[in-house]
Design a protein around this motif. Structure first.
Motif, PDB file in Angstrom:
ATOM      1  N   THR A 139       0.856  -1.185   0.000  1.00 19.24           N
ATOM      2  CA  THR A 139       0.000   0.000   0.000  1.00 19.24           C
ATOM      3  C   THR A 139       0.892   1.235   0.000  1.00 19.24           C
ATOM      4  O   THR A 139       1.833   1.323   0.782  1.00 19.24           O
ATOM      5  CB  THR A 139      -0.920   0.017   1.232  1.00 19.24           C
ATOM      6  OG1 THR A 139      -0.151  -0.248   2.407  1.00 19.24           O
ATOM      7  CG2 THR A 139      -1.992  -1.062   1.120  1.00 19.24           C
ATOM      8  N   ASN A 140       0.579   2.176  -0.855  1.00 15.78           N
ATOM      9  CA  ASN A 140       1.485   3.304  -1.078  1.00 15.78           C
ATOM     10  C   ASN A 140       1.425   4.349   0.041  1.00 15.78           C
ATOM     11  O   ASN A 140       0.857   5.437  -0.107  1.00 15.78           O
ATOM     12  CB  ASN A 140       1.182   3.963  -2.424  1.00 15.78           C
ATOM     13  CG  ASN A 140       1.760   3.177  -3.572  1.00 15.78           C
ATOM     14  OD1 ASN A 140       2.539   2.241  -3.381  1.00 15.78           O
ATOM     15  ND2 ASN A 140       1.393   3.537  -4.790  1.00 15.78           N
ATOM     16  N   GLU A 141       2.018   3.994   1.166  1.00 12.90           N
ATOM     17  CA  GLU A 141       2.136   4.896   2.309  1.00 12.90           C
ATOM     18  C   GLU A 141       3.613   5.244   2.519  1.00 12.90           C
ATOM     19  O   GLU A 141       4.492   4.627   1.928  1.00 12.90           O
ATOM     20  CB  GLU A 141       1.608   4.204   3.571  1.00 12.90           C
ATOM     21  CG  GLU A 141       0.219   3.627   3.435  1.00 12.90           C
ATOM     22  CD  GLU A 141      -0.002   2.397   4.308  1.00 12.90           C
ATOM     23  OE1 GLU A 141      -1.169   2.094   4.594  1.00 12.90           O
ATOM     24  OE2 GLU A 141       0.991   1.741   4.673  1.00 12.90           O
TER      25      GLU A 141
ATOM     26  N   SER B 217      -2.426  11.747   2.013  1.00 15.75           N
ATOM     27  CA  SER B 217      -2.239  10.333   2.364  1.00 15.75           C
ATOM     28  C   SER B 217      -0.851   9.806   2.048  1.00 15.75           C
ATOM     29  O   SER B 217      -0.450   8.770   2.589  1.00 15.75           O
ATOM     30  CB  SER B 217      -3.267   9.475   1.619  1.00 15.75           C
ATOM     31  OG  SER B 217      -4.567   9.778   2.029  1.00 15.75           O
ATOM     32  N   LYS B 218      -0.124  10.461   1.184  1.00 15.87           N
ATOM     33  CA  LYS B 218       1.173   9.938   0.736  1.00 15.87           C
ATOM     34  C   LYS B 218       2.309  10.657   1.462  1.00 15.87           C
ATOM     35  O   LYS B 218       2.675  10.323   2.574  1.00 15.87           O
ATOM     36  CB  LYS B 218       1.283  10.063  -0.787  1.00 15.87           C
ATOM     37  CG  LYS B 218       0.085   9.518  -1.550  1.00 15.87           C
ATOM     38  CD  LYS B 218      -0.212   8.072  -1.246  1.00 15.87           C
ATOM     39  CE  LYS B 218      -1.437   7.599  -2.017  1.00 15.87           C
ATOM     40  NZ  LYS B 218      -1.849   6.240  -1.635  1.00 15.87           N
TER      41      LYS B 218
ATOM     42  N   GLY C 153       1.907  11.796   5.102  1.00 17.44           N
ATOM     43  CA  GLY C 153       1.811  10.789   6.150  1.00 17.44           C
ATOM     44  C   GLY C 153       0.484  10.695   6.874  1.00 17.44           C
ATOM     45  O   GLY C 153       0.443  10.295   8.036  1.00 17.44           O
TER      46      GLY C 153
ATOM     47  N   ALA D  61      -2.364   8.873   5.739  1.00 19.34           N
ATOM     48  CA  ALA D  61      -3.208   7.895   5.047  1.00 19.34           C
ATOM     49  C   ALA D  61      -4.361   7.422   5.924  1.00 19.34           C
ATOM     50  O   ALA D  61      -5.460   7.148   5.429  1.00 19.34           O
ATOM     51  CB  ALA D  61      -2.364   6.705   4.600  1.00 19.34           C
TER      52      ALA D  61
ATOM     53  N   THR E  92       5.747  -0.763  -2.999  1.00 21.32           N
ATOM     54  CA  THR E  92       5.905   0.512  -2.308  1.00 21.32           C
ATOM     55  C   THR E  92       7.310   0.618  -1.735  1.00 21.32           C
ATOM     56  O   THR E  92       7.863  -0.371  -1.238  1.00 21.32           O
ATOM     57  CB  THR E  92       4.887   0.630  -1.170  1.00 21.32           C
ATOM     58  OG1 THR E  92       3.566   0.485  -1.704  1.00 21.32           O
ATOM     59  CG2 THR E  92       4.995   1.975  -0.465  1.00 21.32           C
TER      60      THR E  92
END
Length: 347
Positions: free
Chosen positions: A26-28, A212-213, A216, A218, A328
């Motif tokens: 998940t793209n965090e 969300s990216k 920080g 998300a 990710t």
């Protein structure tokens, strides 16, 4: 009892993440909240029995100052994904067409359907780029909006300044063009334009951003769009009331105050992204030059097999069956674990 056209819309599925696994699916960003965010959220919880300030005026004013736009052109919401759905509702509800690239963000068809529009996916080129000529050719009298992802998720590939400018010049002026720039902060290639800076003045261009990216947040769901005052006013009319909740408003303001630390962390992600890409290119051909916080591995029919093998070795990645795997960028330690897993799998 429900809309028949939703039967054909796939569900957005994210499997539970076991704590013992390294999550690169998940793209965090992996570094925790920015300084001051947790404290701001904790303080805001003391008033959660009250409705939040509906217009999110303080946050909207701070965003307007940060991005040098008039506050009336800003709309906040529960992440940029929710705002895409609201934008569809404001432009294409009732079955209007929304043309978008594919493979791109997998939630697009669901968000378009949720807003009452009809998804018109246009295949990307073999080198994972938006096929802008084909997108223009897909426009019909029923088209109400064009949606671009720049840089694209999951491939990380962006548009050049000349490409985007020529495309926007060619789009009929009555069509809204939404540019989803969720990953803008990770862009290092000077050839990739900032759509808000370069084209935000166009009346039919809407630029979406998210917290969300890089920021920080998300887990708190916060995003915003910048549009002409006319389009922004229309979107506000269909946004769920109070959807920018009190905790999100507090978190967003605190995150903006910590921008220098955000930029430092983005630098770490970019450095690790480039390191990962160089290492992976020894085993996998055709990895595109990513400008997001992820890499695309074009492994085709091996995607699910490769992801399953990585999971067995303690690392979660995101497979797209028959196409590829999105990875990710994590911490250096997490990325090392992934490289060890992939080396073992591909060996």
């Amino acid at each position: 009892m429900t809309r028949a056209e939703l039967d054909a819309v796939p569900s957005y599925v994210v499997n539970p993440i076991p704590e013992r696994k390294i999550n690169l699916s998940t793209n965090e960003v992996p570094f925790g909240p920015l300084p001051g965010v947790a404290e701001a959220v904790a303080a805001a919880t003391a008033k959660v029995h009250r409705y939040p300030e509906m217009a999110a005026t303080g946050l909207r004013d701070a965003l307007a100052a940060r991005y040098r736009v008039a506050p009336e052109r800003l709309v906040t919401g529960a992440g940029s994904a929710a705002l895409i759905e609201h934008l569809v509702r404001a432009t294409a509800a009732g079955g209007g067409e929304v043309v978008h690239p594919w493979r791109s963000f997998e939630a697009y068809p669901m968000l378009i359907a949720g807003g009452g529009g009809r998804s018109v996916p246009v295949p990307c080129t073999p080198d994972h780029r938006h096929d802008l000529d084909a997108i223009l050719a897909a426009v019909t009298p029923a088209t109400r909006m064009i949606l671009l992802c720049h840089p694209n998720n999951p491939t990380g590939v962006g548009l050049t300044g000349a490409e985007l400018a020529a495309f926007l010049d060619a789009v009929p002026p009555h069509l809204v063009v939404a540019v989803d720039e969720a990953y803008r902060e990770f862009v290092t290639d000077p050839a990739l334009p900032d759509a808000l800076v370069e084209h935000g003045h166009r009346p039919n261009v809407v630029v979406l951003r998210t917290f969300s990216k890089a920021w920080g947040l998300a887990g708190i769901r916060l995003g915003f769009l910048v549009a002409s005052a006319e389009v922004a006013t229309a979107v506000r009319k269909v946004v769920t009331p109070f959807s920018t909740n009190a905790l999100a408003q507090a978190a967003g303001l605190a995150a903006l105050r910590a921008e220098p630390e955000m930029l430092r962390r983005v630098g770490l992600v970019v450095s690790e992204r480039d390191r990962l890409a160089k290492a992976l290119s020894a085993w996998i051909d055709g990895i595109p030059a990513a400008q997001a916080n992820c890499l695309w591995l074009p492994v085709g029919e091996r995607a699910v097999e490769l992801a399953r093998a990585c999971e067995e070795r303690g690392v979660l990645v995101r497979p797209f069956a028959g196409e590829g795997v999105r990875v990710t960028v994590g911490t250096g330690e997490e990325n090392d674990a992934f490289l060890a897993a992939i080396a073992e799998v591909l060996a």
